[in-house]
Design a protein around this motif. Sequence first.
Motif, mmCIF file in Angstrom:
data_model
loop_
_atom_site.group_PDB
_atom_site.id
_atom_site.type_symbol
_atom_site.label_atom_id
_atom_site.label_comp_id
_atom_site.label_asym_id
_atom_site.label_seq_id
_atom_site.Cartn_x
_atom_site.Cartn_y
_atom_site.Cartn_z
ATOM 1 N N LYS A 12 7.642 34.047 -0.709
ATOM 2 C CA LYS A 12 6.680 33.847 0.378
ATOM 3 C C LYS A 12 7.063 32.679 1.279
ATOM 4 N N PHE A 13 7.554 31.569 0.675
ATOM 5 C CA PHE A 13 7.802 30.362 1.473
ATOM 6 C C PHE A 13 9.292 30.078 1.719
ATOM 7 N N GLY A 14 10.172 30.884 1.115
ATOM 8 C CA GLY A 14 11.614 30.662 1.316
ATOM 9 C C GLY A 14 12.193 29.519 0.489
ATOM 10 N N ILE A 15 11.506 29.171 -0.587
ATOM 11 C CA ILE A 15 11.998 28.088 -1.464
ATOM 12 C C ILE A 15 13.306 28.547 -2.120
ATOM 13 N N ARG A 16 14.291 27.666 -2.189
ATOM 14 C CA ARG A 16 15.592 28.070 -2.732
ATOM 15 C C ARG A 16 15.848 27.559 -4.145
ATOM 16 N N ALA A 17 15.250 26.443 -4.519
ATOM 17 C CA ALA A 17 15.543 25.903 -5.856
ATOM 18 C C ALA A 17 14.273 25.374 -6.500
ATOM 19 N N VAL A 18 14.194 25.600 -7.799
ATOM 20 C CA VAL A 18 13.062 25.113 -8.571
ATOM 21 C C VAL A 18 13.632 24.298 -9.726
ATOM 22 N N ILE A 19 13.076 23.095 -9.911
ATOM 23 C CA ILE A 19 13.531 22.251 -11.027
ATOM 24 C C ILE A 19 12.387 22.116 -12.014
ATOM 25 N N GLY A 20 12.688 22.240 -13.287
ATOM 26 C CA GLY A 20 11.665 22.054 -14.319
ATOM 27 C C GLY A 20 12.341 21.881 -15.648
ATOM 28 N N GLY B 224 0.802 -1.232 0.000
ATOM 29 C CA GLY B 224 0.000 0.000 0.000
ATOM 30 C C GLY B 224 0.832 1.277 0.000
ATOM 31 N N ASN B 225 2.157 1.146 -0.254
ATOM 32 C CA ASN B 225 3.007 2.340 -0.315
ATOM 33 C C ASN B 225 3.076 2.870 -1.742
ATOM 34 N N TRP B 226 3.133 4.198 -1.851
ATOM 35 C CA TRP B 226 3.240 4.798 -3.182
ATOM 36 C C TRP B 226 4.637 4.570 -3.765
ATOM 37 N N VAL B 227 4.679 4.246 -5.055
ATOM 38 C CA VAL B 227 5.972 4.176 -5.753
ATOM 39 C C VAL B 227 5.872 5.000 -7.036
ATOM 40 N N VAL B 228 7.014 5.593 -7.406
ATOM 41 C CA VAL B 228 7.051 6.458 -8.591
ATOM 42 C C VAL B 228 7.316 5.607 -9.828
ATOM 43 N N LYS B 229 6.430 5.698 -10.816
ATOM 44 C CA LYS B 229 6.600 4.908 -12.043
ATOM 45 C C LYS B 229 7.208 5.720 -13.189
ATOM 46 N N ALA B 230 7.000 7.024 -13.183
ATOM 47 C CA ALA B 230 7.545 7.885 -14.243
ATOM 48 C C ALA B 230 7.487 9.316 -13.723
ATOM 49 N N ALA B 231 8.579 10.075 -13.886
ATOM 50 C CA ALA B 231 8.581 11.392 -13.222
ATOM 51 C C ALA B 231 9.564 12.385 -13.841
ATOM 52 N N GLY B 232 9.359 12.711 -15.100
ATOM 53 C CA GLY B 232 10.162 13.773 -15.728
ATOM 54 C C GLY B 232 9.563 15.140 -15.421
ATOM 55 N N PRO B 233 10.302 16.203 -15.766
ATOM 56 C CA PRO B 233 9.827 17.569 -15.483
ATOM 57 C C PRO B 233 8.721 18.013 -16.435
ATOM 58 N N THR B 234 7.946 18.995 -16.013
ATOM 59 C CA THR B 234 6.968 19.611 -16.898
ATOM 60 C C THR B 234 7.462 21.021 -17.266
ATOM 61 N N THR B 235 6.818 21.628 -18.265
ATOM 62 C CA THR B 235 7.238 22.945 -18.760
ATOM 63 C C THR B 235 7.039 24.013 -17.691
ATOM 64 N N SER B 236 8.125 24.683 -17.333
ATOM 65 C CA SER B 236 8.089 25.602 -16.187
ATOM 66 C C SER B 236 7.429 26.937 -16.492
ATOM 67 N N ILE B 237 7.463 27.358 -17.740
ATOM 68 C CA ILE B 237 7.042 28.727 -18.056
ATOM 69 C C ILE B 237 5.581 28.988 -17.658
ATOM 70 N N ARG B 238 4.792 27.920 -17.536
ATOM 71 C CA ARG B 238 3.397 28.121 -17.123
ATOM 72 C C ARG B 238 3.303 28.706 -15.717
ATOM 73 N N GLU B 239 4.339 28.495 -14.910
ATOM 74 C CA GLU B 239 4.318 28.993 -13.524
ATOM 75 C C GLU B 239 4.925 30.392 -13.406
ATOM 76 N N GLU B 240 5.291 30.977 -14.527
ATOM 77 C CA GLU B 240 5.935 32.291 -14.516
ATOM 78 C C GLU B 240 5.147 33.347 -13.718
ATOM 79 N N PRO B 241 3.819 33.401 -13.840
ATOM 80 C CA PRO B 241 3.103 34.429 -13.074
ATOM 81 C C PRO B 241 3.217 34.261 -11.558
#
Length: 515
Positions: A414-422, A389-406
């Motif tokens: 706001k949250f102190g995040i230091r790195a973003v991967i996309g 019943g534990n979650w396992v990752v089957k596929a996990a590449g990045p998505t297009t980051s520019i959609r989050e530009e706004p």
Amino acid sequence: MEKFQESMYKLIVETSTKLPKDVRRAILAAKIKENAGTRAAMSLDTITDNILKADENVSPICQDTGLPTFKIKVPVGANQIKMKKAIRQAIADATKDTKLRPNSVDSITGDNSGDNLGDGTPVIKFEQWEEDYIDARLILKGGGCENKNIQYSLPAELEGLGRAGRDLDGIRKCIMHSVYQAQGQGCSAGFIGVGIGGDRTSGYELAKEMLFRSVDDVNPNENLRKLEEYVMENANKLGIGTMGFGGETTLLGCKVGVINRIPASFFVSVAYNCWAYRRLGVKLNAETGEIQEWLYQEGEEVDFNKAAEEAAAAVEQQEEKTRSVTLEAPITEEQIRELKVGDVVTINGMMHTGRDAIHKHLMDNPAPIDLNGQIIYHCGPVMAKDADGNWVVKAAGPTTSIREEPYQGDIMKKFGIRAVIGKGGMGPKTLAALKEHGGVYLNAIGGAAQYYAECMEKVEGVDLMEFGVPEAMWHIRVNGFTAVVTMDSHGNSLHEHVEKSSLQKLEQFKDPVFK
Ligand SMILES: O=C(O)C[C@H](O)C(=O)O
Ligand code: SF4
């Protein structure tokens, strides 16, 4: 037709997990052309490694299932209603077996149907023909490349190329521009299908129809053959390269079709497909529905390793100055300020996924966990539960980051995040925030879903599951997750640089070629 549903299931699984041979040959040719040691060559190594892992694991090449689109030619008398039902069941079964990501989302409420069925999903198109067998083809075209499709209405004024008129040369300019405007965001190196003429709908239909042609075929129309050859030769001079990192190969295939138009309209429609060009086909017995033959699979097996080794020995080693840095969250501002564009970062420890729904949510709500010093991964994975019943990752590449530009810059602060991967890079607003706050953008290799899934050792938890599997916030422990710094905290952006230099290169194609 007792075997039809089973055959459709096989077609879906094979399309999602195994790239066809014609596509593999094109990727291999690109790999041979890149100089060993460059970022483009390293990205192509990751891509071919990923293709082989997907073969081995029978798991999705890329996590984005796209919009499954079937094109089916049937003899007169075939029962299309029954076939449609069987296809829908096969799609639901393949989703349950994690061969497809649940990808069908209510456009108003955002609810994910969970089984890839819904209004308009999947797309199934039938055509009758005089042959006595069924020809069934499937394309899984992901969202990132779909977003880079473009339609031109001639005459038009094009950035870098000037006036594009209502003639073959104007069409040439549109196609060159379409490759430029995609940059690396559709997971270049890509393939394009072009539709000349028609209306806005039939033009795009034709462009997508072109993606069903074999990469190696030759256009029987002399004008279009010349156009295709011209584009293949010259689009690769734009220097956009794999993932938009710069390099020799930007385009892997170009197929152009033409239909009549009406006097007032002149459309050139371009369908862009990423390197993860998942389309296959089968010939089926019309009585039993059994597979008789696989399409796009002619020729020898493609051996990426052997051919690339031979090529690497032949080409000059062009070691770019890369520095390797290891990071583990929580990350300090000091650590971030030390990073520069071009550094290769290896991440160990925790990262948290967040894509469109999460970014919108975090603007007005608290985060479900403390994100101070943490790493956000723009990713919508394919997940499964193991026997315990534990979650396992089957596929996990990045998505297009520019959609989050706004949202991105504000959320990092706001949250102190230091790195973003996309992937594909972000714009000026994020670049300014990285500088002000002390943040970094890391580019992972788009489509390399198996490669990254293997670095994911444990799913520690999940929040905001109400957004559906791809949009939830997954808390994942990784080991050896590698990505490249493409935007740093000193105002440098590789994406901005490649966009500028490719625009300059585009300008050399301004003068008429086809008179
Ligand atoms: O939806 C995804 O996971 C990725 C998408 O195909 C993209 O290229 O952005
Ligand atoms: S992530 Fe890249 S490879 Fe995957 S579907 Fe999107 S554009 Fe294609």
